[in-house]
Design an enzyme around this catalytic site. Sequence first.
Site, PDB file in Angstrom:
ATOM      1  N   ASP A 331      72.794  77.325  40.430  1.00  0.00           N
ATOM      2  CA  ASP A 331      72.089  76.145  39.921  1.00  0.00           C
ATOM      3  C   ASP A 331      72.747  74.856  40.410  1.00  0.00           C
ATOM      4  OD1 ASP A 331      70.361  74.451  38.567  1.00  0.00           O
ATOM      5  OD2 ASP A 331      71.353  74.702  36.623  1.00  0.00           O
ATOM      6  N   TRP A 420      72.776  63.912  36.852  1.00  0.00           N
ATOM      7  CA  TRP A 420      71.824  62.817  37.073  1.00  0.00           C
ATOM      8  C   TRP A 420      72.427  61.458  36.763  1.00  0.00           C
ATOM      9  CZ3 TRP A 420      71.330  59.655  33.041  1.00  0.00           C
ATOM     10  CH2 TRP A 420      71.772  60.167  31.809  1.00  0.00           C
TER      11      TRP A 420
END
Length: 717
Positions: A331, A420
Site C-alpha cells: 500500500d 497526504w
Amino acid sequence: MHLQSLKLLPLTGLLGLLPILTFMTEGCARKGITAKLADVSESRIINADREPGNWMSYGRTYEEQRFSPLRQIHDGNASRLRLAWFYDLDTSRGQEATPIIVDGIMYFTSAWSKVFALNAATGALLWSYDPKVPGRWGVNACCDVVNRGVAAWNGKIFFGTLDGRLIALDAASGRRIWETLTVDRNFRYSITGAPRVAKAKVIIGNSGGEFGVRGYVSAYDAETGHLVWRFYTVPGDPSKPFESPILRRAASTWNGQWWKLGGGGTVWNAIVYDPELEQLYIGTGNGTPWSERFRSPEGGDNLLTCSIVALKVESGEYVWHYQQNPGDVWDFDSDEDIILADLTINNRPRKVLMQAPKNGIFYVVDRTNGTLISAEPYTFINWATGVDLRTGRPAESAAARYQGPDPTPIVPGPLGAHSWQPMSYSPLTHLAYIPVNDVGFKYKQAGSFEARQLAPNYGIDVIAAGMPQKPEIKKAILAGVKGKLLAWNPLEQRAAWTVERAGPWNGGTLVTAGNLLFEGTASGNFEAYRADNGEKLWSFAAQTGVMAGPVTFEAGGEQYVAVLAGWGGVFPLAAGEVSFASGRVANISRMLAFKIDGSATLPPLTPVEEARITPLANPANSVIIHKGERLFQSYCAVCHGDVAVSGGVLPDLRRSSALTSDTWFKVVLGGLLEAQGMVSFAKELSPQDAAAIRSYVISRRNQDAHYDHSQGVQGRP
Ligand code: CA
C-alpha cells in the site's frame, strides 16, 4: 455584482458580505475591471506572485510549493502571533482541507464534503453548502469522511463529494450551478481529494484502492460540467478494447483476472498542472488487493499503479510515467503531493518534480520526460536498500515481499512515511519540509481472498497485523512509533534539520519568505520555526490535533496565517493504540486564523478523565471469540481501531453500552446509526457473526480492564 444572487443570501450572510463587497468594488474600480468573486483564471494563478495576498489554488501556485512571498510576519516578529479569529464547525470527523483565499474571502471544505465561505479578515460566515452525502457512503471511505478542499475558477467554487459527485457553486451565493456524478455507484468509489482547474477544465480523481475499484482521473468543462476526457490508470478487461494505447502495454504487466477485482491505481490526491509544458502530473495508488497473490498471481509490475504519470492537459493523453513501486504489496501509494520546481543540478538547469511518497524515498524527477534524477530514503526504511538510478527500480530487501509463514515487520507500513499532509518547498532555503511518520507494520499473506461489499480486503492476514496483547511486546512496538518534521535538501538528498514529534500524523507544512515554517501537530499545537535552521519561534495551544496544510494571505492590508484544525483520518481511525503515541487531545473541528497581535481567544476546555474500563461477563468460548476477532479485524477495525482500541474519533466499542443490550444488533445489523455513517452489515454478517464480534470486543475490554491502561486525559469544549 450579481445582485440577484445576493437576494438569496440569508441575512446573516449578507451582513458578513457587505464590507467585502465594498472593498472589492473599490479595488476593482481602481483596476478598471468588473467585480466578480473568486474570479480566478489561468493567468492569475500563473502570476500568483503578483498578488501574494491571495492563495488561489490548492498549493497556492500551480507549482504547489506552498511557499508564500509574504513577509509582514517574519522570524523577527512571529512570537507576537496571536489568534485573530476562529470558526467552529459542526463535525468532529477528520479535517484535511487547505483553504483557498481570493480577494478577502476564504473557501474550504470540512468533513462530509461540506463547503464554507468566510470573510477572511473576520471569520464571519458568508454562506455554506451541504451536499448531503448519505451517511451510508461512509463505509466506502478507507480513511475517514474527509475532504481536502475546493478549487476556484471564473466565479465558481468546485469540490468533490465523498459519494463521487463533482459540484460547482456560485462563489458569491453558494448556490449550486452544476453537479455531475463522476463514478459508477455500483463500485465503492469515494472522493476526498481537492480538484484542480487548468485550461478551464476541472480535474478530479477518486479513492477506493482498498475497495476493488479501477482508478482514473477525469477532466470536466468548468462552465458546463460536461466530461472532456478520462484517463484510466490500470487496464480493464483485455477482451474489450483498451481506452488508451498505454493500457495495452500496461496489461502485459498484469496476469490472472485482475480486472475482476478492479485493479486499483487510484488518483486520490496529487494532481498538479504544469502550464509551461501543458501537462498534468498525477500520483497513482496501490493495486487492489495489496497482496499480489490475489491480484496478479505471477507477479509483474502492474502498471500504472504506484506511479507518477504525465498527461496532456487538453486531451488526457499519456506522455510518460515513472513507477516508484513495481508490483507494490505494501500500500505504498504514490499519491502524496507533488511539487514542481526549476533546480540547478550539476550546473545544469532542470525542470523537476519532487515527491516524498509513502515508501520513504524522496524522488527528484525530470518532468519533461520522466527520467529519475535522484532518489534517497528520507527516513528509516527496511523494505529497500535504495533505488537503481539507471533503471529507476528499487532494490527490495530479501524479506520485503513477506512470503514466509510468519508476519514480517516492514518500515514504513501502509500509513506511509509521509501521507497526504502536504509538504512545502522554499526557493529561498532550497529545502523541502516534510511531516514524516516513522511507523512499521506486520505483513503476512492471507490464505485466501474474497471481495467484500462492506469492508476492505487487503489480501493480508488481519489478525497477524493486530497489536499483540502481551504488555512487554506492546511496549516495545509502541516505543518505535515516532514522527518528525523534516527539512530536506533535495539537491544533496540529505536532512538539513529535524524536529522530533511525539508521534506520527502531524500537519502539512507552509513556508514563507519571512523565513518561517508553520506546522500543526497531532498533539494539539500550531507552531512556527525558522525555515533555514529549525529554531522554534512560536507555539499556539490549538486544543486539538492539527493535520491540514496551513496557508497565509492578506486581508485589509494585514497578513494572516490560517489552518483548519481537527483530528481524524486513517491514523486515529484504524491504528488503534499506536495512534496514542501522538498524544491524546480533544477533537475539535475549527478554522483558526492568526495575525500579529491578534486578540481572539478560544473558549476554555473542560478536562475529561476517562473512566477505567470494568470487566463484563463473557459466556462465549475461545472459538467464538477467535471468530469474532477475525471478523472485527476484517470489518470493524478500519474505523473502530485495530484490536478494538479507538483512536478517539469514532466510538470506542470496548466502552459501548450496547455491549450489554440488544442495541448491539440494532446497530450492527439493523442500521440504527446509518445517518452517522454506521451502516447495517446484515448483507455480509449473520446474527451469529455479530454476536461473535461482540464477544471479542468484550474479551478485549476485559483484557484491558485487567492490565489497566491509563488512557490519558482528553478535553471537551
Ligand atoms: Ca492505498
